[in-house]
Design a protein around this motif. Structure first.
Motif: not given
Length: 161
Positions: A88-93
């Motif tokens: 959360x709030x950093x990275x999503x794959x």
């Protein structure tokens, strides 16, 4: 083929390297607002150029998966998107699947000064079938040509949310 080679004209030929794309944009919005926008399946659909999004699954405010339909390179594709990793709030794959295609979109968020967020997208495409392998140059060209436009649309989504 399992070993990365395809039968062409009676010979096993190594498959071409699979294309990768990336683009970075800056939105005039906080990381929190940018992250919340990425939890909307329609935003991911827009990044893919999808005409239709369906079967949206959200859990505790976080996008988990959805189905999609798109026209890419003159072909209509139906597939799924599934969040494989989420920080959360950093990275999503996001992993993408269609009949003869697989792909990944990784979105990284970086805070900048004065409530701005850098959004960096990396997209990887893989052809899973012979027909997809033949269409790969056309589909790669379309994706490469339109990714900057799709990222500009993402900025609009984030800033208008």
């Amino acid at each position: 083929m399992a070993d990365g080679r395809w039968p062409i004209a009676g010979k096993l030929v190594a498959s071409p390297s699979m294309p990768r794309f990336s683009d970075t944009v800056t939105a005039k919005a906080s990381v929190k607002k940018s992250w919340e926008t990425l939890q909307d399946a329609g935003v991911w659909g827009a990044l893919l150029g999808a005409a239709e999004i369906s079967d949206i699954e959200v859990e505790d405010g976080l996008l988990k998966s959805c189905g999609w339909k798109a026209k890419i390179g003159g072909s209509e594709l139906t597939g799924t998107m599934k969040v494989a990793e989420s920080e959360p709030r950093e990275r999503m794959l996001m992993k993408i699947r269609a009949a003869e295609w697989r792909g990944k979109i990784e979105m990284t968020l970086e805070p900048e000064h004065q409530r701005k967020t850098r959004l960096h997208a990396r997209l990887e495409l893989n052809a899973d079938g012979f027909t997809a392998l033949l269409a790969l140059p056309i589909v790669s060209s379309v994706i490469g040509r339109h990714l900057p436009d799709r990222m500009a649309e993402l900025v609009e989504f984030v800033e208008s949310a």
